[in-house]
Design a protein around this motif. Structure first.
Motif, PDB file in Angstrom:
ATOM      1  N   VAL A 170     -17.541  84.440  74.398  1.00 27.78           N
ATOM      2  CA  VAL A 170     -17.608  85.400  75.501  1.00 27.78           C
ATOM      3  C   VAL A 170     -16.667  85.033  76.649  1.00 27.78           C
ATOM      4  N   ILE A 171     -16.769  83.791  77.148  1.00 29.66           N
ATOM      5  CA  ILE A 171     -15.952  83.410  78.303  1.00 29.66           C
ATOM      6  C   ILE A 171     -14.473  83.427  77.925  1.00 29.66           C
ATOM      7  N   GLY A 191     -28.054  89.334  79.244  1.00 30.23           N
ATOM      8  CA  GLY A 191     -26.642  89.393  79.644  1.00 30.23           C
ATOM      9  C   GLY A 191     -25.709  89.432  78.448  1.00 30.23           C
ATOM     10  N   ASN A 192     -26.237  89.789  77.270  1.00 31.43           N
ATOM     11  CA  ASN A 192     -25.408  89.696  76.074  1.00 31.43           C
ATOM     12  C   ASN A 192     -24.308  90.735  76.050  1.00 31.43           C
ATOM     13  N   PHE A 193     -23.197  90.328  75.471  1.00 34.20           N
ATOM     14  CA  PHE A 193     -22.079  91.244  75.371  1.00 34.20           C
ATOM     15  C   PHE A 193     -21.604  91.325  73.927  1.00 34.20           C
ATOM     16  N   ALA A 194     -21.532  90.182  73.251  1.00 32.70           N
ATOM     17  CA  ALA A 194     -20.915  90.131  71.929  1.00 32.70           C
ATOM     18  C   ALA A 194     -21.725  90.887  70.876  1.00 32.70           C
ATOM     19  N   VAL A 238     -22.353  94.943  66.750  1.00 33.72           N
ATOM     20  CA  VAL A 238     -23.251  95.703  65.875  1.00 33.72           C
ATOM     21  C   VAL A 238     -24.002  96.824  66.591  1.00 33.72           C
ATOM     22  N   GLY A 239     -23.617  97.121  67.846  1.00 32.01           N
ATOM     23  CA  GLY A 239     -24.328  98.182  68.580  1.00 32.01           C
ATOM     24  C   GLY A 239     -23.723  99.554  68.372  1.00 32.01           C
ATOM     25  N   LEU A 272     -25.855  96.286  79.373  1.00 30.85           N
ATOM     26  CA  LEU A 272     -25.135  96.110  80.638  1.00 30.85           C
ATOM     27  C   LEU A 272     -23.848  95.311  80.438  1.00 30.85           C
ATOM     28  N   GLY A 273     -23.904  94.294  79.581  1.00 28.80           N
ATOM     29  CA  GLY A 273     -22.719  93.480  79.323  1.00 28.80           C
ATOM     30  C   GLY A 273     -21.541  94.301  78.819  1.00 28.80           C
TER      31      GLY A 273
END
Lengths: 265, 282
Positions: free
Chosen positions: A209-210, B216-219, B224-225, B232-233
């Motif tokens: 991520v970072i 806070g997840n983004f990956a 897979v979303g 929000l991420g």
């Protein structure tokens, strides 16, 4: 008494089935990757055994090996720097009182509890504000930053096993602060310093991520490369790569276990 | 008088974290109250537009999604981690079983996500199997929805929940439960008044270690979303890189930060008040 035994036995069976369910959950998907890395075809239908994808991985994936090299470079550099900074910080925080100590404690705790994306976004905005071109150097800076708090915590945990009187004894015997640091404090912290270093390497190699936020053109790492494979077209070579990484992580896990055991005995 | 070397030892860490953490973080804080620049960046003029925009319908939907996904992930993860950790702590082969939990923890994060794509993807193992034996006519979309995100989040956070729970359960003195039963406590009394309070610090740590990365997840939602389920991420990333609305990215980051910090303070408080209570009773 018998009743208690039977009850605890049943309880054990229940928790045992949860445990094995968890293990199945953990390992079934990884096992699928391993099996299909030896598949001859491209799809998830097993058509025949072949080392084809390993060949592709080793001899036809120059980009991947480039990002692997970057990952190693970033991991080793950032782990070295963060281990030095974190170790000195731990000694200072654990044994001394000084101005702004509370500030330092809060500031070194926050990066651990904040979601990773916050660190990534804030650093991206910072580098943009400083007009720093994004690339390997910004990735290394970011990795040092998120590694420092972990090294700090691990070394402090090690220091807490020792008595300050050791330091006083060294001073009383005429050692200078530098002597004490190099000949007393650092040697007795070595297990903590090593595990901090290992932790930093692991976090750095694994970080997606970072790195995603602070990377620039041409600076790919292994996780970034895997991400682009996941998003923009899968090659079954990724199965083979996964297996190599799983085996690698197994080796790391074994090594760290051996290392820790050796160090703490 | 011993000279105070604290300042010297902590000089590098003080400088590094101030320059590369505190200052960047202040940029988010201040930037969330500025106007957006034309091509990304900020215009130095005060504005609460970025926070006002959080009230939009899209943002409300994304926020609800984020809360639902992270709460469901946390509850299910802890429920699965508790008996697993209990089993490890009570087993004669503790070290070996614990090692089985640590291996996935060492395995690359994206590879663990990929493993699920290989199993559940449109061309994945499950779909292939059911299409081949004729139960499905064509592949069924198993990924790209909330539940896929939750499943994979549980998968990635489970080791982080098991380890702190194991640590507290392993230290727990199980003869206390027998003592409570001998003194006339019912089964549930001994459970809720002895076991749960004493392992509560571990439960709180497990909740925090699961909830904050999930929230806070983004990956995971990014991979897979699909386009339907965003968290929000993902919106932060989109505002930063596509929409070039930095104040908005900063404002959403501030929301994530605030919620994470509040959670930590809240749980720390629960832990310390419980500890006092137990100490007082003994």
């Amino acid at each position: 008494m018998k009743d208690v035994l039977v009850r605890s036995h049943i309880k054990h069976r229940i928790s045992g089935s949860f445990f094995w369910f968890t293990m199945l959950f953990f390992y079934a998907p990884l096992l699928v990757l391993i099996v299909f890395s030896f598949n001859e075809g491209r799809s998830m239908n097993f058509t025949g055994f072949s080392f084809k994808w390993y060949k592709v991985l080793f001899f036809d994936s120059a980009k991947l090996w480039g990002s692997f090299y970057n990952t190693l470079l970033i991991a080793v550099t950032s782990a070295l720097v963060s281990t030095v900074i974190g170790t000195l910080g731990a000694i200072g925080i654990y044994w001394y009182n000084f101005k702004m100590k509370r500030y330092l404690e809060v500031v070194s705790y926050l990066p651990i509890i904040l979601p990773e994306i916050i660190i990534g976004v804030s650093m991206l905005m910072f580098f943009a504000g400083m007009n720093m071109p994004l690339g390997l150097s910004t990735i290394i800076i970011a990795h040092i930053t998120f590694n420092i708090p972990y090294v700090l915590l691990i070394v402090i945990a090690r220091l807490s096993e020792f008595d300050y009187s050791i330091i006083e004894a060294a001073h009383d015997l005429g050692a200078t602060e530098m002597d004490t640091l190099l000949k007393v404090i650092i040697p007795m912290c070595i297990p903590g310093i090593l595990s901090g270093f290992l932790m930093a390497i692991t976090l750095s190699v694994d970080d997606f991520v970072i790195t995603f936020f602070v990377t620039g053109p041409g600076a790919s790492t292994l996780p970034l490369h895997i991400y682009s494979m996941l998003r923009f077209g899968l090659s079954p070579a990724i199965n083979a790569l996964s297996v190599i990484l799983i085996v690698g992580s197994l080796a790391m896990a074994f090594m760290s276990k051996k290392l820790f055991k050796h160090m703490f005995n | 008088m011993i000279k105070n070397y604290g300042q010297r030892y902590t000089f590098p860490i003080m400088v590094w974290l101030t320059v590369f953490f505190v200052i960047p973080f202040s940029i988010i804080l201040v930037g969330s109250f500025l106007e957006k620049g034309l091509y990304g960046g900020f215009e130095p003029a005060f504005s609460i537009e970025a926070y006002k925009a959080l009230m939009s319908d899209t943002m409300r939907k994304v926020t609800l999604n984020t809360i639902f996904i992270s709460v469901a992930t946390t509850v299910l993860t802890v429920l699965l981690a508790l008996p697993t950790a209990y089993h490890i702590a009570r087993s004669p082969y503790k070290e070996k079983l614990l090692f089985l939990v640590i291996i996935p923890f060492w395995t690359n994060f994206l590879i663990r996500i990929f493993a699920w794509i290989a199993v559940l993807g449109n061309n994945g193992l499950v779909n292939n199997f059911f299409v081949n034996i004729g139960i499905f006519n064509s592949p069924v979309q198993l990924l790209y929805n909330k539940w896929a995100i939750i499943l994979i989040m549980i998968y990635t956070s489970l080791p982080f929940a098991i380890l702190p729970l194991y640590a507290v359960i392993e230290k727990f003195d199980f003869s206390l439960l027998e003592a409570a039963r001998d003194l006339g406590a019912t089964k549930s009394q001994s459970m809720f008044k002895i076991l749960i309070p004493l392992i509560l610090p571990g439960i709180s740590t497990a909740v925090l270690f699961t909830f904050i990365p999930a929230f806070g997840n983004f990956a995971i939602p990014d991979i897979v979303g699909g386009t339907d389920v965003r968290m929000l991420g993902n919106i932060i990333n989109e505002r930063l890189k596509t929409a070039r609305n930095w104040p908005s990215a900063a404002a959403i980051s501030m929301i994530l930060t605030t919620i994470s910090v509040v959670m930590v303070l809240l749980f720390n408080r629960i832990i310390s008040s419980k500890e006092r209570k137990i100490g007082g009773n003994i």
